[in-house]
Design a protein around this motif. Structure first.
Motif, mmCIF file in Angstrom:
data_model
loop_
_atom_site.group_PDB
_atom_site.id
_atom_site.type_symbol
_atom_site.label_atom_id
_atom_site.label_comp_id
_atom_site.label_asym_id
_atom_site.label_seq_id
_atom_site.Cartn_x
_atom_site.Cartn_y
_atom_site.Cartn_z
ATOM 1 N N LEU A 786 14.545 -31.996 4.136
ATOM 2 C CA LEU A 786 13.835 -30.728 3.568
ATOM 3 C C LEU A 786 14.706 -30.270 2.414
ATOM 4 O O LEU A 786 14.483 -29.905 1.199
ATOM 5 N N LYS A 787 16.231 -30.021 2.691
ATOM 6 C CA LYS A 787 17.061 -29.728 1.764
ATOM 7 C C LYS A 787 17.012 -30.685 0.592
ATOM 8 O O LYS A 787 17.230 -30.098 -0.587
ATOM 9 N N GLY A 788 17.063 -31.726 0.978
ATOM 10 C CA GLY A 788 17.273 -33.033 -0.164
ATOM 11 C C GLY A 788 15.866 -32.881 -1.200
ATOM 12 O O GLY A 788 16.154 -32.938 -2.323
ATOM 13 N N MET A 789 14.864 -32.487 -0.603
ATOM 14 C CA MET A 789 13.664 -32.532 -1.295
ATOM 15 C C MET A 789 13.781 -31.207 -2.278
ATOM 16 O O MET A 789 13.280 -31.031 -3.199
ATOM 17 N N GLU A 790 14.368 -30.336 -1.545
ATOM 18 C CA GLU A 790 14.433 -28.962 -2.421
ATOM 19 C C GLU A 790 15.342 -29.025 -3.492
ATOM 20 O O GLU A 790 15.198 -28.528 -4.495
ATOM 21 N N LEU A 791 16.552 -29.792 -3.337
ATOM 22 C CA LEU A 791 17.435 -30.251 -4.319
ATOM 23 C C LEU A 791 16.829 -31.132 -5.433
ATOM 24 O O LEU A 791 17.028 -30.719 -6.712
ATOM 25 N N GLN A 792 16.029 -31.959 -4.959
ATOM 26 C CA GLN A 792 15.262 -32.879 -5.946
ATOM 27 C C GLN A 792 14.310 -31.984 -6.836
ATOM 28 O O GLN A 792 14.125 -32.255 -8.027
ATOM 29 N N GLN A 793 13.646 -31.050 -6.031
ATOM 30 C CA GLN A 793 12.644 -30.031 -6.978
ATOM 31 C C GLN A 793 13.466 -29.278 -7.888
ATOM 32 O O GLN A 793 12.999 -29.036 -8.865
ATOM 33 N N ARG A 794 14.687 -28.849 -7.481
ATOM 34 C CA ARG A 794 15.510 -27.943 -8.225
ATOM 35 C C ARG A 794 16.116 -28.704 -9.333
ATOM 36 O O ARG A 794 15.976 -28.263 -10.795
ATOM 37 N N ASP A 795 16.453 -29.841 -9.153
ATOM 38 C CA ASP A 795 16.825 -30.797 -10.205
ATOM 39 C C ASP A 795 15.869 -31.069 -11.386
ATOM 40 O O ASP A 795 15.777 -31.014 -12.436
#
Length: 912
Positions: A786-795
């Motif tokens: 989930l954190k990776g998905m959130e970082l990808q969304q932020r990027d």
């Protein structure tokens, strides 16, 4: 059948066999093995039965009295002041009962026995098996563990190969090679289970599992409760381990009919020199228990022994005319030996006791045994004794000078004759041996056992009307050494009798049982209460005295005549009045007597003194055994507080705890240790179905490798009921149950509560911890995802913002460019260079609108709106996934809470 005439007998012919009448001494035990034949073994059985009955006769009277007291039965001999009565002084002081045979029992000790037995039934008497030194490194144990692993892998490979061959796979195929790879084999469930255990855990867990099975099939709870009952009454209890053909049995022997012989310092029966038990069985029970070991002749001889006949020689009026000729003896012995009268006397001298009854018959009769007759029962004597066998320490030196040592038995034959160096030492010993084999012989103990079956009478005094007792072995027809020899405690050469128990002896002094401690006060209590009964029966009460001359007739209408005192007593008793005659003709003197008055004949003072005396004896009985009224649940006065009652009960428990410790903490672990050793013997040599199916694969390999050369206690695995050990296990269970963060399922908690050793608990906890770690790792991986998905969304958002900013910048540049172009075209608004009848300004504006820059500038705002909508949609998807994850975690927490609630609800129901 052998038949000889008188001349043959006179010339020395004898009947094959032996005569028991001479077997009053113990046979020699230091004999070679080939000299210990069946006649020698039967001689031992006769002698042991004789010694056993002597011991039983000496102890039976006291022990039977104790059992009667425990059951609330009056033994009349306790209340007759005779010389052999230990309580004659008390009886002489208290006794004023005219007929002691009409006494009633008023229980103190029976209630105490019932209270302690009920407390014992509720007590945690669980035996656990634990390794005392399981953390220490031992190369032998590591080698044993490696052997088990190798054997398990080999068996797993065989099963897999058979399975793959049945499936039609070729050994050269890729799938076959992959399946048979060592990594895949070690991942199999039966192999993987082995890797979760240490070498010590295998026998420890097997012992706990076997304990549970034996608890059920032998009804150990019931037997142990009865054993504790025997222990309280006579400070004796005996556990017998019966060895069958392919299984074993656990029995509780009757202490009254059990005998033993051991050194004064030995406390437990298994260390005895000999021990045995006498029991009476019906014909059907004899066949059920021992028929499978008898041969055809022995089974047929049972018919001759029913009904039992009288003993030989004890018949008066018969001369020695040959009718009583003993064919097993010489002619000289029969003609010049003991006379028939002497033999009749000897045959009866010790055969009867207590008014002409045999001691066993007396015990059965005194125990209120009723049947169609004790003579219709068989007397079965089972005896064990320690004989001596010869073993040797062999020292061998070969031609290369290599020295080897080993232990041999007496059947060993020396191959290489020894050569000694006698230059310095003349004695031939292993120290000056230079070649060959040298043996140092020593004697060690060996346990023998046998069963003697005969009519219900002592059967060592000659042949009983042609009836010969049946002699059989423990788990075979012939009497031989036991196939399994229990190891001694302190020596590898030691052995034990397969009977474990206590006999109430401490420092050469016989220990007092609970009944013995309270017996004098119980007898006195019965005496005083029976006196109160007599007082109440004989009490007259208030009597009316009057002058019978005032009545119109003499003596209440009749002449009293003789026996005036008795008649006056009856009148007072029946009518509560006593008529008197105060006339001068009756008294010869004038009396100043009122015609009517009352006389108080109540015995309240005497009755109250007896009540106080009874309470005194009752209180003394409680103090003697360590109990008090608070613990017995009796009503206490108003002055006692709850704290005081609690302290009194705690003090009482401290005094009686020694009875529980002696039985539960000291004796029963030894009993279960011997039972486990016997179970290991049958599991490794002759496994029956009821034992074999309970063992796992690694446990079976453990027994195949070790057999009985390595018993559990050799691995420092012991059965224990230590209170601290039980408390530790209970605390671990409570901690695990109350800790809801482990994520343990209801199955895990059930396995934890049913675990019966620290090793088992640790294995269950290890499994729970592995599941918890796996769940934590899964949650961590999901959180990282989930954190990776959130970082990808932020990027993605940052990239989109950067793209938007760049578009805005480009838009401004293009707008400035467009403005400049418009201004420039404005200068040519009045010209029409291309002569299309439109001004060049209008043509420039049209070209500008058609240009790519203009189209991109106008579509930029639309793209911005689309990007905003896409970002909003991605945020919604991310939030939705977070909500789903939170919902799953909440559902797991709810499920755990429901399981815990259900478990505590069940616990509360049990409490109710």
């Amino acid at each position: 059948m052998e038949v000889y005439n008188a001349l043959q007998l006179k010339n020395g012919a004898k009947v094959e066999g032996y005569n028991q009448s001479s077997h009053f001494t113990q046979p020699i035990q230091f004999l070679p093995q080939d000299k210990k034949d069946q006649e020698w073994a039967m001689w031992n059985m006769d002698w042991l039965e004789l010694q056993g009955l002597k011991q039983i006769r000496a102890n039976a009277k006291k022990m039977m009295k104790n059992y009667k007291l425990a059951e609330g039965i009056i033994d009349k001999s306790d209340y007759i002041p005779e010389e052999d009565n230990d309580y004659s002084d008390i009886l002489e002081t208290l006794s004023d009962v005219e007929n002691p045979f009409e006494l009633e029992f008023y229980p103190i000790l029976p209630n105490i026995i019932k209270t302690l037995t009920a407390e014992f039934a509720k007590r945690n008497k669980r035996i656990t098996y634990r390794a005392v030194d399981e953390a220490s490194f031992n190369e032998l144990l590591e080698a044993k563990r490696s052997d088990i692993e190798t054997s398990l892998i080999a068996k797993a490979e065989q099963k897999l190969m058979a399975k793959l061959a049945a499936a039609g796979l070729e050994p050269d195929s890729e799938e076959f090679q992959k399946t048979m790879s060592p990594e895949n084999i070690k991942s199999l469930p039966e192999i993987q289970e082995f890797y979760t255990k240490s070498y010590i855990n295998i026998p420890e867990q097997w012992a706990s599992k076997q304990h549970d099975i034996d608890e059920e099939r032998f009804h150990m709870d019931e037997l142990e409760e009865r054993a504790f009952y025997d222990f309280l009454i006579n400070y004796k209890e005996y556990w017998h381990f019966d060895m069958l053909e392919d299984d074993y049995n656990v029995e509780l022997w009757n202490p009254v009919l059990t005998f033993e012989h051991k050194s004064p310092e030995n406390k437990y029966t298994s260390d005895s020199s000999f021990a045995g038990n006498v029991e009476l069985l019906t014909l059907s029970d004899v066949i059920d228990k021992y028929g499978w070991k008898m041969n055809q002749l022995q089974l047929e001889s049972l018919e001759k022994q029913m009904p039992a006949s009288n003993v030989d020689y004890a018949i008066t009026g018969y001369a020695n005319d040959g009718a009583r000729y003993d064919a097993t003896k010489s002619h000289e012995w029969n003609s010049t030996g003991p006379s028939l009268g002497y033999r009749q006397y000897m045959s009866m001298m010790t055969n009867f006791v207590d008014n002409g009854n045999d001691v066993v018959d007396w015990i059965m009769g005194d125990g209120q045994f009723s049947s169609m007759g004790e003579s219709q029962l068989f007397r079965v004597t089972k005896s064990y004794w320690k004989s001596q066998r010869k073993i040797g320490h062999l020292t061998k030196i070969d031609l290369d000078g290599e020295v080897t040592t080993s232990i041999i038995d007496e059947s060993y034959q020396i191959v290489d004759k020894p050569i000694y160096n006698n230059v310095l030492f003349k004695n031939n010993t292993e120290d000056n041996l230079i070649f060959g084999e040298h043996v140092e012989w020593v004697w060690i103990n060996q346990t023998w056992g046998g069963i003697k079956i005969g009519p219900n009478m002592p059967t060592w005094y000659g042949n009983k009307e042609g009836i010969t007792p049946i002699y059989i072995g423990i788990n075979q027809n012939e009497i031989k050494p036991l196939k399994f020899q229990f190891k001694g405690n302190n020596s590898i050469y030691g052995c034990k009798i397969p009977v474990e128990g206590l006999s109430g002896q401490n420092r050469y002094i016989s220990q007092q049982s609970l009944i013995d401690l309270g017996k004098p006060f119980q007898i006195a209590y019965n005496m005083v209460n029976n006196q109160m009964k007599d007082i109440l029966i004989d009490e007259i009460g208030t009597v009316l005295l009057f002058d019978q001359n005032t009545l119109p007739q003499h003596s209440m209408g009749e002449d009293w005549g003789k026996g005036n005192l008795a008649k006056a007593y009856v009148a007072m008793k029946d009518f509560s009045m006593l008529p008197l005659d105060t006339s001068i003709t009756n008294t010869e003197n004038a009396l100043n007597f009122q015609h009517f008055q009352t006389l108080n004949m109540e015995q309240t003072g005497r009755l109250m003194s007896r009540i106080q005396l009874a309470n005194y004896f009752k209180q003394q009985a409680y103090e003697a055994v360590g109990l008090n009224p608070q613990r017995m649940g009796q009503q206490i006065g108003q002055t006692n507080t709850a704290t005081g009652v609690e302290q009194a009960v705690a003090g009482s428990y401290a005094q009686t705890e020694t009875f529980f410790i002696q039985h539960s903490d000291y004796l029963m672990p030894r009993v279960h240790q011997m039972r486990t050793d016997l179970a290991q013997y049958y599991a490794s040599t002759k496994p029956s179905l009821r034992i074999q199916y309970t063992t796992s694969a690694d446990e079976r390999v453990f027994f195949e490798i070790n057999t009985t050369d390595l018993l559990l206690r050799d691995l420092n695995v012991y059965g224990t009921t230590n209170a601290n050990h039980r408390q530790t296990m209970e605390q671990i269970r409570q901690m695990a149950v109350q800790n809801n963060t482990t994520g343990a399922t209801i199955y895990d908690l059930g396995a934890l509560l049913s675990a019966n050793s620290l090793g088992s608990i640790q294995n269950v906890l290890k499994g729970i911890d592995q599941k918890s770690q796996k769940r934590v790792e899964e949650e961590r991986a999901h959180a990282e995802k989930l954190k990776g998905m959130e970082l990808q969304q932020r990027d993605k958002e940052i990239q989109m913002a950067n793209d938007t900013k760049a578009a805005e910048t480009e838009k401004l540049i293009r707008k400035d460019l467009m403005v400049a172009e418009i201004k420039a075209s404005g200068y040519a608004s009045s010209q029409d260079i291309n002569q299309n009848k439109e001004s060049d300004y209008t043509d420039a504006m049209n070209d500008l609108k058609k240009s790519e820059q203009y189209q991109e500038s106008m579509g930029l705002s639309r793209e911005k709106e689309v990007v905003k909508q896409q970002m909003h949609s991605d945020k919604l998807s991310l939030e939705k996934e977070k909500l789903n994850q939170a919902r799953e975690l909440k559902e797991k927490d709810l499920q755990i809470a429901k399981e815990n609630k259900n478990r505590f609800d069940v616990k509360n129901d049990k409490k109710k």
